[in-house]
Design an enzyme around this catalytic site. Structure first.
Site, PDB file in Angstrom:
ATOM      1  CG  LEU A   1      -1.747  -1.280   1.411  1.00  0.00           C
ATOM      2  CD1 LEU A   1      -2.716  -1.117   2.574  1.00  0.00           C
ATOM      3  CD2 LEU A   1      -2.492  -1.631   0.138  1.00  0.00           C
TER       4      LEU A   1
ATOM      5  N   GLY B   1      -0.972   6.669  -0.175  1.00  0.00           N
ATOM      6  CA  GLY B   1      -1.282   7.777   0.740  1.00  0.00           C
ATOM      7  C   GLY B   1      -0.371   8.974   0.520  1.00  0.00           C
TER       8      GLY B   1
ATOM      9  NE  ARG C   1      -0.873  10.142  10.078  1.00  0.00           N
ATOM     10  CZ  ARG C   1      -1.239   8.876  10.334  1.00  0.00           C
ATOM     11  NH1 ARG C   1      -1.357   8.477  11.578  1.00  0.00           N
ATOM     12  NH2 ARG C   1      -1.450   8.023   9.354  1.00  0.00           N
TER      13      ARG C   1
ATOM     14  CE  LYS D   1       2.747   7.171   5.394  1.00  0.00           C
ATOM     15  NZ  LYS D   1       1.913   6.969   6.595  1.00  0.00           N
TER      16      LYS D   1
ATOM     17  CG  ASN E   1      -2.814  -4.168  12.168  1.00  0.00           C
ATOM     18  OD1 ASN E   1      -2.090  -5.014  11.655  1.00  0.00           O
ATOM     19  ND2 ASN E   1      -3.638  -3.380  11.485  1.00  0.00           N
TER      20      ASN E   1
ATOM     21  NE  ARG F   1      32.408  21.085  -8.295  1.00  0.00           N
ATOM     22  CZ  ARG F   1      32.577  22.089  -9.164  1.00  0.00           C
ATOM     23  NH1 ARG F   1      33.686  22.806  -9.148  1.00  0.00           N
ATOM     24  NH2 ARG F   1      31.649  22.383 -10.043  1.00  0.00           N
TER      25      ARG F   1
ATOM     26  CE  LYS G   1      33.954  20.833 -13.992  1.00  0.00           C
ATOM     27  NZ  LYS G   1      33.453  21.862 -14.903  1.00  0.00           N
TER      28      LYS G   1
ATOM     29  CB  ALA H   1      57.149  28.738  -9.827  1.00  0.00           C
TER      30      ALA H   1
HETATM   31  C1  UD1 Z   1      -2.449   1.484   9.648  1.00  0.00           C
HETATM   32  C2  UD1 Z   1      -3.492   0.517  10.212  1.00  0.00           C
HETATM   33  C3  UD1 Z   1      -3.236   0.338  11.706  1.00  0.00           C
HETATM   34  C4  UD1 Z   1      -1.806  -0.165  11.916  1.00  0.00           C
HETATM   35  C5  UD1 Z   1      -0.776   0.760  11.259  1.00  0.00           C
HETATM   36  C6  UD1 Z   1       0.590   0.108  11.277  1.00  0.00           C
HETATM   37  C7  UD1 Z   1      -5.542   0.869   8.928  1.00  0.00           C
HETATM   38  C8  UD1 Z   1      -6.890   1.485   8.885  1.00  0.00           C
HETATM   39  N1  UD1 Z   1      -4.815   1.080  10.008  1.00  0.00           N
HETATM   40  O1  UD1 Z   1      -2.629   2.754  10.279  1.00  0.00           O
HETATM   41  O2  UD1 Z   1      -4.161  -0.624  12.241  1.00  0.00           O
HETATM   42  O3  UD1 Z   1      -1.546  -0.259  13.303  1.00  0.00           O
HETATM   43  O4  UD1 Z   1      -1.126   0.984   9.874  1.00  0.00           O
HETATM   44  O5  UD1 Z   1       1.572   0.980  10.801  1.00  0.00           O
HETATM   45  O6  UD1 Z   1      -5.185   0.156   8.013  1.00  0.00           O
HETATM   46  N2  UD1 Z   1      -2.729   3.917   2.050  1.00  0.00           N
HETATM   47  C9  UD1 Z   1      -3.183   3.823   0.759  1.00  0.00           C
HETATM   48  N3  UD1 Z   1      -4.426   4.274   0.460  1.00  0.00           N
HETATM   49  C10 UD1 Z   1      -5.267   4.784   1.406  1.00  0.00           C
HETATM   50  C11 UD1 Z   1      -4.806   4.872   2.733  1.00  0.00           C
HETATM   51  C12 UD1 Z   1      -3.527   4.433   3.022  1.00  0.00           C
HETATM   52  O7  UD1 Z   1      -2.457   3.346  -0.114  1.00  0.00           O
HETATM   53  O8  UD1 Z   1      -6.392   5.157   1.050  1.00  0.00           O
HETATM   54  C13 UD1 Z   1      -1.368   3.440   2.376  1.00  0.00           C
HETATM   55  C14 UD1 Z   1      -0.453   4.522   2.891  1.00  0.00           C
HETATM   56  O9  UD1 Z   1       0.288   5.108   1.849  1.00  0.00           O
HETATM   57  C15 UD1 Z   1       0.449   3.765   3.870  1.00  0.00           C
HETATM   58  C16 UD1 Z   1      -0.392   2.568   4.290  1.00  0.00           C
HETATM   59  O10 UD1 Z   1      -1.456   2.482   3.386  1.00  0.00           O
HETATM   60  O11 UD1 Z   1       1.618   3.291   3.240  1.00  0.00           O
HETATM   61  C17 UD1 Z   1      -0.938   2.720   5.704  1.00  0.00           C
HETATM   62  O12 UD1 Z   1      -1.671   3.919   5.808  1.00  0.00           O
HETATM   63  P1  UD1 Z   1      -1.511   4.907   7.035  1.00  0.00           P
HETATM   64  O13 UD1 Z   1      -2.340   6.094   6.778  1.00  0.00           O
HETATM   65  O14 UD1 Z   1      -0.087   5.088   7.346  1.00  0.00           O
HETATM   66  O15 UD1 Z   1      -2.210   4.035   8.180  1.00  0.00           O
HETATM   67  P2  UD1 Z   1      -1.923   4.112   9.756  1.00  0.00           P
HETATM   68  O16 UD1 Z   1      -2.703   5.231  10.314  1.00  0.00           O
HETATM   69  O17 UD1 Z   1      -0.491   4.090  10.006  1.00  0.00           O
HETATM   70 MG    MG Z   2       1.166   4.304   8.815  1.00  0.00          MG
END
Ligand code: UD1
Ligand code: MG
Length: 457
Positions: free
Chosen positions: A9, A12, A16, A23, A170, A333, A351, A423
């Site tokens: 995944l 996102g 934060r 990210k 988790n 460089r 360089k 020189a």
């Molecule tokens: C998530 C878990 C949480 C776990 C934690 C561990 C969920 C709802 N929560 O929370 O239980 O303890 O990870 O680190 O799953 N992403 C997408 N598409 C989206 C949302 C997120 O691709 O719509 C990706 C983000 O880029 C990221 C990953 O999913 O790489 C996790 O998302 P993030 O927002 O970091 O979830 P957490 O709040 O950390």
């Molecule tokens: Mg996360």
């Protein structure tokens, strides 16, 4: 053998992080977080690795390349929704699917492997990788029933006060029966504090259907850190650096002060090389055996041979042969290429240049856009005058030439084989081989000058 798939995944934005960089592309020890994940997965022989991309999709694809398949999540509606995007690619396949987050860069292949083994042994429909956290704030909590079986995962923001006390978290890594995963995902809703489709809700759905759900708790919470902000990023960096440094030491590299030595994940160092404190070695760097690096040296994307000494210097995108001495306070460089047994001394800047075996520039020189042969001596303070304000020009110094101190070589210009430059010369024309060029005002001594001045008063 059972088919294996991996879904990463990575769609996102990473709100934060408060960053212009997406990210999962934030580097840990020089490598984007998400690439740490795909690199670990490469050893697991998956049939397909799928990255779910959205924010910064093109950049993520560029980083991860063609070994990974991509699906686009146009709107970030949650981790469950993200996984659903992979359905057209593998939804109808039989097999085991590992789901991982692109923001857990410390996860190792061994742990993912153990998770898969546990999952297959338990014949579960889902197995969660969990960890015991000293401070579980922000993580989803693993809720177990009286028989200690996993019931569900509750997100921090949705957890009751009692659930918040649970320290088993988790990690965001799971193993699923592929078909069961996509069937359950279709039933996930978004009635929660964030209005998102949560992947962890799949666990409760499977449980309610009477399916078996397992949990595999890893011993090392540090390996599962989810990087959501810069504080976690710095923690991940420290842990990853320690891991890299310990591996280097096990492989025969001496680090005088590992806590003050920064080596990228893609650097390789040969045996019996000693790295002194304050060194930062970045990018894809290769350092040979028996070198002495540092203290306080920065090397990036460079190839350094063996038995070299590099002190208090900066080396970028360059190549260095063997038995070369660099520094203190030298700057190589990009596109500098040094042969063997060379000396580049203090306050020398190089360089886009080459230097042949046995040559020296021991003090205070600038040598750019230059081809320098073998056994050339470049005297203190000599420079290649390579730039006229518009264009850059080449200086050639052939084998065994001697450049006297404080010479200006105004390019384009060639100093022939075994030639001498006196020189203090400003050389504007080629110097033929085996000759001496003197290009400076002749000295005149005005004898008695001081006493004449005194008499005039
Ligand atoms: C998530 C878990 C949480 C776990 C934690 C561990 C969920 C709802 N929560 O929370 O239980 O303890 O990870 O680190 O799953 N992403 C997408 N598409 C989206 C949302 C997120 O691709 O719509 C990706 C983000 O880029 C990221 C990953 O999913 O790489 C996790 O998302 P993030 O927002 O970091 O979830 P957490 O709040 O950390
Ligand atoms: Mg996360």
């Amino acid at each position: 053998m059972n088919k294996r798939y991996a879904i990463i995944l990575a769609a996102g934005k990473g709100t934060r992080m408060k960053s212009d960089l997406y990210k999962v592309l934030h580097p840990v020890c020089g490598k984007p977080m998400v690439q740490h994940i795909t690199d670990q997965l490469k050893g697991l022989n998956t049939n397909k690795m799928i990255a779910v991309v959205g924010h910064g999709a093109e950049m993520v694809k560029e980083e991860l390349g063609e070994e990974v398949s991509y699906v686009l999540q146009e709107e970030q509606l949650g981790t469950g929704h993200a996984v659903m995007q992979a359905e057209p690619l593998i939804g109808s396949e039989q097999g085991t699917t590992v789901v991982l987050c692109g923001d857990t860069p410390l996860l190792t292949q061994e742990t993912i492997d153990s998770l898969i083994k546990e999952h297959e042994q338990q014949q579960a429909k889902a197995t969660i990788l969990t960890a015991a956290a000293d401070d579980p704030t922000g993580y989803g909590r693993v809720i177990r029933n009286h028989e200690n079986q996993v019931e569900k995962i509750v997100e921090h923001k949705d957890a009751s006060e009692e659930e918040k006390l649970v320290t088993e978290i988790n990690t965001g890594t799971y193993c699923f029966d592929n078909k069961a995963l996509f069937e359950a995902l279709s039933k996930v809703g978004n009635d929660n504090s964030q209005g998102e489709y949560y992947l962890p809700d799949v666990i409760e759905i499977l449980k309610e259907q009477g399916e078996s759900v397992a949990a595999y708790q890893t011993a090392d919470f540090n390996e599962t850190i989810g990087v959501n902000d810069r504080v976690a990023l710095s923690r991940a960096e420290v842990i990853m650096q320690k891991r890299i440094n310990e591996q280097l030491m096990r492989d025969g590299v001496t680090l005088i002060d590992p806590a003050n030595t920064y080596v990228s994940a893609d650097t390789k160092v040969g045996r019996d090389t000693v790295i002194y404190p304050g060194c930062v070695i970045k990018g894809e760097t290769l350092i040979g055996e028996k070198c002495e690096i540092g203290p306080h040296t920065e090397i990036e994307n460079s190839k350094i041979g063996s038995a070299n000494v590099i002190k208090q210097s900066v080396v970028h995108d360059s190549e260095v042969g063997d038995r070369v001495s660099i520094g203190p306070f030298a700057h190589l460089r990009p596109k500098t290429k040094l042969g063997n047994e060379i000396k580049v001394g203090n306050f020398v800047e190089l360089k886009k240049m080459t230097m042949g075996d046995g040559s020296k520039a021991s003090h205070l020189s600038y040598l750019g856009d230059a081809e320098i042969g073998e056994n050339v001596n470049v005297g203190c303070g000599s420079i290649t005058v390579n730039y006229d304000g518009k264009n850059k020009y080449l200086t050639k110094i052939e084998d065994d030439a001697f450049i006297g101190c404080n010479s200006n070589l105004i390019a384009p210009v060639t100093i022939g084989k075994e030639a001498y430059v006196a020189a203090g010369s400003t050389i504007t024309e080629d110097v033929p081989g085996e000759s001496l060029a003197i290009a400076r005002g002749r000295q005149t001594n005005k004898e008695g000058y001081v006493s004449r001045q005194k008499n005039e008063k």
